[in-house]
Write an enzyme that holds these catalytic residues in place. Structure first.
Site, PDB file in Angstrom:
ATOM      1  N   GLY A   1      65.062  29.639  10.584  1.00 15.05           N
ATOM      2  CA  GLY A   1      65.965  29.850  11.187  1.00 15.05           C
ATOM      3  C   GLY A   1      66.653  27.963  11.169  1.00 15.05           C
ATOM      4  O   GLY A   1      65.821  26.601  11.923  1.00 15.05           O
ATOM      5  N   CYS A   2      68.276  27.739  10.554  1.00 17.18           N
ATOM      6  CA  CYS A   2      68.606  26.231  11.011  1.00 17.18           C
ATOM      7  C   CYS A   2      68.451  25.953  12.840  1.00 17.18           C
ATOM      8  O   CYS A   2      68.264  24.859  13.225  1.00 17.18           O
ATOM      9  CB  CYS A   2      69.700  26.096  10.254  1.00 17.18           C
TER      10      CYS A   2
END
Lengths: 335, 335, 335, 335
Positions: D149-150
């Site tokens: 995930g970012c």
């Protein structure tokens, strides 16, 4: 490897030039110069270069540049640029000048619009104009290339083939919208975030210096003297230029315009004729130009978009460099 | 009509103050001063005032201001402001100082954080702090009010009732995000559109001058010495502050926090406890503050939003002016 | 107190209308309607109204609106709006319609451009067009006012006096730039932040529905059939319209244009002739229009700016309401 | 040439993936799939690809993808993604899954946070987590990589070496700010330009799905169970994440933090320890991460920035692909 010097390395176009050369498989930045901040690592000036280029700013010394570089990209303000280019002309290197100093063919026109004497007027008139889509051969042979203005590129590319074909009248309106990076990196009130953000305004209406550039280059390419009314607008975005161009011609329609573009630019890797109005975001960060034409009553509306810092400045410089060194135009510039 | 002078009238807070006074039914701007551009119409400096205020910039002359004004809003930089306030103290008028000069009670603390001698240290310690939600009585009687900092307002309002009630620990983290107008109107590289746009960054981590202001005012109100860690961030928008505040306390939960706020601010017309995370846009252009509290593990996260130029500066000044002149706090500030 | 109903209260223009009425000293919002979200507090739909308006959405019931309101601002989409206006016409109230349904005088033209049958064609032709700067008397007497389009206002105000005076040719180019709020609040791909941000593009070139509105109103006011080419552009900002208008005329210059404007608009409190290019930010959040004219070769370039949500929509509606109820035009609209 | 399929090709991460692969010297996009718009040229969906990729959208057919591709980047929403990955597992290709489906090791945790049954729970627990800076060997051998995930990337990279070294306490606050592209390309009210622009707000406070991902991966790498409080904020910019992380530890200071980072990431080409607060713009459009640490009272504040669409999604996917195919990590990702 082509060794590239960037003179006047602290501004936005210089940063973009370095970024592009860093990605280029056959070129490398070997010198970055500035009158200020000598000795400062370039990555302190442009923090996006952290870990990407291990060079510090030096003063622009022509002999040193001659020893270190095969080509210099000159990113200085007008007038200062011509002086440096003159000094560099003694050296064994080529120069791509990103200022306005060698774009016009006439010193008199230059002096009228730039309100200063030209430092090297006798060099004018024989400098290649750096639009490979129109002047590829001249550029290939040149030791000095005048990199085009950002607005002129967005106006000249759609207009040149139509004037050459003689299908439009010479009374032309160019209504252009540019991102704020075109105004440079020098702190000025008008370029503050809170002044430019959430606002759009026209400026230099009918007297912007890019107006004579458009006229001169169109004449140079198509042999036609045009009457261009140019209105630039400061638009709240970092980058991008959209030019909305109003033309008319007997029996002209949008389809004919697109056909002429397709023919003229069949070999131009960065020019794309599209079918609906292009947005500047479609070409952001790239060297591409998207253009379309739309019928509107007796007129045809031409729309062109480009990234003012790339195709409007540093990407064009790399494209010119590729032409000058016999490389594929697209090398280092994405697909 | 209350006659209002605006000293240091060329910046963003001064503009907003003038805009608000122009809408105020019982106040009118009678003087605008500046060290630069004397004689220039104020509508040339702030073009949004075109046709709205027919005054030109003058030098700040205490006697003249004493003759022309009932109250002066002083919008000068720190240190310069205290000097002017001192000069104005001889006159028959009241002063609301929007600088940081009279917010702290201790000259020693001031000198440590502002790295300069205080021009009028003996005046400190007895100046009303201009948060009517906490210090309404002092403000009503004051001849000089220290208008709060924008960040401190966003942190103090949620924290003060909780500390007063003794329900939170004194170890507090305030992570604040501000629009660019907080940085002022002086051209600086960091505030250029192309530097601030499309980017967020922290600055002055743990050493911003608003940190001691928060600590001092919370102590003044609640009698508690807190350990506040304050991290401001420059956010790509014109205006607005969001403070995300991390607190904890034995048996504390979000519901209890909201209840304490409701009680403390039952009479505060600009404070609103909301049920989901507020956005700065919800209060943009207004004097309102939206606050909420959310349970998150052992902590409670407090969120507050305000417009840094209005409730964080000029709206608060007008609210203070209303208090000082016995008017309803909301007069001229919307509903 | 004028009791105001807002029909179709969930969009941006409705929000702005409520915000303005909330500030108005002689008007108050008494009803907010919507087909969706009936029963929802309006402050949940527009969170900026938290604590500012204690009403919930109801279905638009003509009889109830007739009982509760003196005037209704109808903020519905076209066609739907005309149906509601027709139903409301039985009631004892006045209507200001913010849709396009009653702006054109001809049902045939409406049906060609809006691609739908007009729900109440026999009402067309006698509806007041809500530009008090041009049609104050008609508006004062009207039971139904057609609130102008945002783009048309920006084009008609500069052009009308020039056409009336017969000093410009009828071949006119209007190149307009609008903020994104003009596209409404319905989620669509093109209006997503990441699509519209950092980008500008033209749309509906030569076929936008505001083009016939400009032509019809100019004819109505000046008795001249114009040939207007209108190009709108979506600009990355919340609000604001800038129109860049290209005109020409024998012996016409910018000074003459400004003189005609000064004469025509001497009594218009919101119109201001300025001396350099105006920015949309100069009028943001206000009901003002700034206009200038600049000589550019054989043409004159007209520039006008306004806030599309205020003077281009809800501010104009309040201004019209003021006219209809015999109040000063500026009441509740700032200075 | 590595043949790359992009499944779920209409969103922002898919576009960025295609853009990056187009620049990659040893990879090429051979398939683009979508459930909608089958048959549409990909350059109509992503107009920036005009002239850059001559493929049309097809339905994701596992067998066809097996024939056409060496690796598939799966850009589908969670749950849908795991189903497709499962179907692809029969084929002779590798998969990089950009959804959240294979990031957590426990199906129970997945089901609690994602509120849905996991379509392939028995596959969990043995999937490589795609952070080559921490898990290079696992990635090199993997047939399936879970792309991080970012937000987690921005939190894990600064925290992992500190936890491994045992120098910080496990009570950690992560206050993150993200550009709007993280919210995806599906039209929703909150992501409209006029909602997100000029505004910042927190969301999902203490309950965002990336919180357990951070905790799980830190445990996986450092063998420490942390108590992370994660607060994401929607920030008005296209791209970029800044995480402001509050940690403390006995005898810990910023210098020690930087030293540990330098050691841990000596071989990591995209990680850069800098000396002043980094801005998201410094890494915009790149796969780089800039990090710094600052002393602030008893705490140390960690700051990290990355581009959420590149290092936070598609750039990481390309970096993972390079690892999986034995190429230099940086190939096709700039210097």
């Amino acid at each position: 490897m082509i060794r590239v010097g960037v003179v006047g390395a602290t501004g936005y176009t210089a940063f973009e030039a370095i970024r592009l050369i860093n990605r280029h498989p056959q070129a490398t930045v070997t010198a970055v110069t500035s009158r200020k901040d000598v000795g400062t690592p370039i990555s302190d000036v442009h923090r996006a270069l952290t870990g990407q280029l291990d060079l510090s700013l030096s003063l622009a010394d022509p002999q040193q540049l001659g020893a270190d570089c095969d080509v210099v990209l000159c990113c200085l303000p007008h007038a200062a640029s011509a002086e440096t280019v003159r000094a560099l002309s003694e050296q064994d290197l080529r120069v791509i000048d990103l200022s306005a100093d060698f774009r016009l063919r006439s010193a008199a026109v230059y002096e009228r619009w730039y309100a200063t004497e030209h430092p090297w007027p006798e060099r004018l008139g024989e400098v290649a104009y750096g639009l490979p889509e129109l002047f590829a051969e001249e550029i290939a042979d040149a030791r000095l290339v005048a990199n085009p203005g950002c607005y002129p590129t967005s106006a000249i590319l759609p207009l040149a083939p139509l004037l050459k074909a003689g299908v439009i009248e010479t009374d032309i309106i160019v209504d252009s919208k540019s991102g704020v990076s075109g105004a440079g990196r020098t702190p000025k009130l008008a370029n503050l975030y809170c002044e430019a953000n959430e606002s759009i305004a026209a400026y230099s209406v009918g007297k912007h210096r890019h107006q004579p550039e458009v006229v001169d280059v169109l004449d140079r390419f198509a042999g036609v003297q045009t009457d261009v009314l140019f209105t630039p607008h400061l638009t709240p975005m970092d980058r991008g230029i959209l030019s909305t161009i109003y033309v008319q011609g007997r029996e002209l329609d949008a389809q004919r315009v697109k056909q002429l573009w397709q023919e003229a630019y069949a070999e131009a890797p960065f020019l794309h004729v599209v079918d609906s109005p292009p947005a500047t975001k479609h070409v952001s960060g790239t060297n591409h130009v998207h253009m379309t034409a739309i019928d509107a009553g007796k007129r045809v509306v031409l729309l062109s978009v480009l990234d003012n810092v790339v195709k409007g400045a540093s990407g064009a410089a790399v494209q010119n460099m590729n032409c000058m060194f016999g490389l594929d135009q697209t090398l280092g510039l994405g697909a």
